[in-house]
Structure formats: structure tokens, C-alpha cells
Design a protein around this motif. Structure first.
Motif, PDB file in Angstrom:
ATOM      1  N   ASP B 152      -3.702  -9.614  -2.226  1.00 28.06           N
ATOM      2  CA  ASP B 152      -2.306  -9.572  -2.652  1.00 28.06           C
ATOM      3  C   ASP B 152      -1.509  -8.839  -1.563  1.00 28.06           C
ATOM      4  N   PRO B 153      -0.605  -9.555  -0.862  1.00 29.47           N
ATOM      5  CA  PRO B 153       0.113  -8.942   0.270  1.00 29.47           C
ATOM      6  C   PRO B 153       0.907  -7.684  -0.114  1.00 29.47           C
ATOM      7  N   GLY B 154       1.494  -7.673  -1.320  1.00 29.44           N
ATOM      8  CA  GLY B 154       2.249  -6.492  -1.759  1.00 29.44           C
ATOM      9  C   GLY B 154       1.323  -5.289  -1.917  1.00 29.44           C
ATOM     10  N   VAL B 155       0.192  -5.507  -2.569  1.00 31.03           N
ATOM     11  CA  VAL B 155      -0.784  -4.427  -2.776  1.00 31.03           C
ATOM     12  C   VAL B 155      -1.300  -3.937  -1.429  1.00 31.03           C
ATOM     13  N   THR B 156      -1.561  -4.868  -0.527  1.00 27.03           N
ATOM     14  CA  THR B 156      -2.045  -4.503   0.803  1.00 27.03           C
ATOM     15  C   THR B 156      -1.066  -3.574   1.511  1.00 27.03           C
ATOM     16  N   ASP B 157       0.227  -3.875   1.397  1.00 21.06           N
ATOM     17  CA  ASP B 157       1.245  -3.031   2.037  1.00 21.06           C
ATOM     18  C   ASP B 157       1.183  -1.598   1.494  1.00 21.06           C
ATOM     19  N   THR B 158       1.084  -1.463   0.187  1.00 24.73           N
ATOM     20  CA  THR B 158       1.030  -0.129  -0.427  1.00 24.73           C
ATOM     21  C   THR B 158      -0.259   0.598  -0.031  1.00 24.73           C
ATOM     22  N   LEU B 159      -1.382  -0.126   0.003  1.00 26.68           N
ATOM     23  CA  LEU B 159      -2.654   0.493   0.388  1.00 26.68           C
ATOM     24  C   LEU B 159      -2.605   0.996   1.825  1.00 26.68           C
TER      25      LEU B 159
END
Lengths: 84, 190
Positions: B152-159
Motif C-alpha cells: 500500500d503506497p500510503g502505508v509505505t510513505d508513513t513507514l
């Protein structure tokens, strides 16, 4: 979405302050960074007040109550991503 | 004391319900190298810290870790929200569902609840700061593994943001340990 854009400005400035704070904890005599902190803090105080006035409290001590209803309980809470 | 600010430290975006990703991301909520443990470790080690720099940094980093716990909780909440029972079963989250439905709880990906046995306060500043350096690297490695698993690109950004913070904290703890050695070896003792 305008609300989230404004909140992101607050978050960005606050993050700068938070990271400088950690740096200053281990470099308390770095006067150049102290000045930077003070300058960003001025911007932060201004932008957060704009957000609070327009959208409601970020701290429960932010007085945005119109005298009729306690605004702190209003959604969205930070985890309610779809409500901003 | 603490005050609560009604915003996250960093924006979170979750593109769709994804219980398989929630199952692993929860590691940083209630796992042994997660944000809850990080926060509680630093906030309890600070009492016996001999240097003002270290008392401040442990208070401030411990507080930041609470904000990271909120970010990870927000990820798990939104990854589980709206997930069908079929998706939950397929992701192997049926055990989690049985105990918590779509609530957010302090467990690791295998359902093992958070335990204070995974952290320490030794009361010895060298031992404690060295543990903190290790803790930041373990958290950083966990974020690396989660980044490998995220679809999930959004989750990746936060991680990625959370991973970067572990690196900054490691740097600060390294500076504190160096300061501690410098003062320990100097003639003037605190």
C-alpha cells in the motif's frame, strides 16, 4: 480537504520544532540553531492560531467555544482519516 | 504531565482495507521492538539519568514514541476498518478478530501480547543508553521488513517516515553516550 491542507502546514512546522528540540537537547549551546528554533516557532504560533480559529481546538485549552457548546469533543479525531 | 494535541505527527494515508498488512504492521504497536515498548522504556529510564541532556532527550523521545504509537494505531485501525470477514480469514487474522474484532490491541503479528519483559531500566546510564541504541536499530530493522511487505503506497510513505525517526533517535542516543563517557573521564564529576 482544505482543512487537511491547513493542518499539514501546522504539522510541518511543529515537526521542525520537535526535531530541533531533540537536537538542542544534546547541543544546548548551539546558538545558531536556537535562533532557527525561535524563528520557526513564530511561524508555528501564527499558523496554528489560524487553524484553531477556522477549524477548532488542537489543545483543549484553545478557546474556540462559542459559549454554547464544548468544541473539543467534535470530530475528527486524528485517526478518523476520512472525516477531514 | 502530558498534553494531547489533536493531530498526528505525520500524515497517514491508507488506500484500502488490508487485514494482511494490518497483521504485520501491528508489530510496531504491540511487538517487542514496537512504539509502545520504546516509549515506556525511555520514559522510565529518565528518572535515574545523571545528565540534564539525557533527562531531556529521554523525556522528549519517549513522548515522540507515544505519537508514533498513535500513527501505527491509526494505520492498523484504518487497515482493518471495512475489511470483510472473508478477507480477515484469508489474511489469517481470524484469531485476532476473535479476541479484538477490528479494535486495535497491543499484540505482535502472532497475537502475543506486549510485555514489559522486552524492555529494561537498569538504573545504570551506560547500560540504559546502550540498550536504547540497540532498541532504535531493532525498530529500524522492523520498519525495513515492513517496508518489504507493504503493498500500500500510503502505508509505505508513513513507514518510511517512522523508519527515519529511528535513525535520528539513534544519533541522539549516540551523542548522549559520548557525552556520558566524556564527563565520566573528566576530572569534574557531576
Amino acid at each position: 480537504m482544505e482543512r487537511m491542507d491547513k493542518l499539514k502546514q501546522v504539522m510541518e512546522l511543529y515537526f521542525c520544532l520537535l526535531d530541533l528540540n531533540l537536537y538542542l537537547d544534546t547541543h544546548p549551546n548551539d546558538t545558531k540553531t536556537l535562533k532557527k528554533f525561535e524563528a520557526i516557532n513564530e511561524d508555528y504560533m501564527k499558523v496554528r492560531q489560524e487553524y484553531v480559529t477556522e477549524y477548532g481546538p488542537l489543545l483543549f485549552t484553545d478557546v474556540t467555544d462559542n459559549g454554547k457548546r464544548w468544541q473539543w469533543i467534535n470530530d475528527p479525531w486524528p485517526w478518523q482519516l476520512e472525516n477531514y | 504531565m502530558w498534553i494531547y494535541q489533536k493531530h498526528l505527527q505525520y500524515p497517514v494515508r491508507v488506500d484500502r482495507p488490508n487485514p494482511a498488512l494490518a497483521k504485520v504492521v501491528v508489530a510496531q504497536y504491540g511487538g517487542p521492538d514496537g512504539e509502545l515498548g520504546a516509549s515506556l522504556r525511555y520514559l522510565t529510564q529518565r528518572y535515574t539519568m545523571p545528565m540534564p541532556e539525557a533527562r531531556a532527550a529521554l523525556t522528549d523521545i519517549g513522548t515522540e514514541e507515544l505519537a508514533h504509537m498513535e500513527i501505527v494505531g491509526t494505520l492498523v485501525y484504518n487497515l482493518l476498518k471495512g475489511a470483510s470477514l472473508e478477507e480477515i480469514k484469508k489474511a489469517g487474522m481470524d484469531g485476532y478478530y476473535t479476541n479484538h474484532d477490528r479494535g486495535v490491541f497491543y499484540v505482535d503479528p502472532n497475537g502475543i501480547p506486549w510485555s514489559a519483559a522486552g524492555i529494561q531500566c537498569k538504573g545504570d546510564p551506560i547500560a540504559d543508553l546502550t540498550e536504547d541504541l540497540s532498541a532504535e536499530e531493532k525498530a529500524r530493522a522492523t520498519y525495513d521488513y515492513l517496508l518489504n511487505l507493504s503493498d500500500d503506497p500510503g502505508v509505505t510513505d508513513t513507514l518510511r517516515f517512522l523508519r527515519a525517526r529511528e535513525v535520528v533517535h539513534f544519533q541522539r542516543f549516540g551523542e548522549l553516550l559520548q557525552l556520558l563517557y566524556d564527563r565520566k573521564n573528566s576530572k569534574s564529576v557531576w
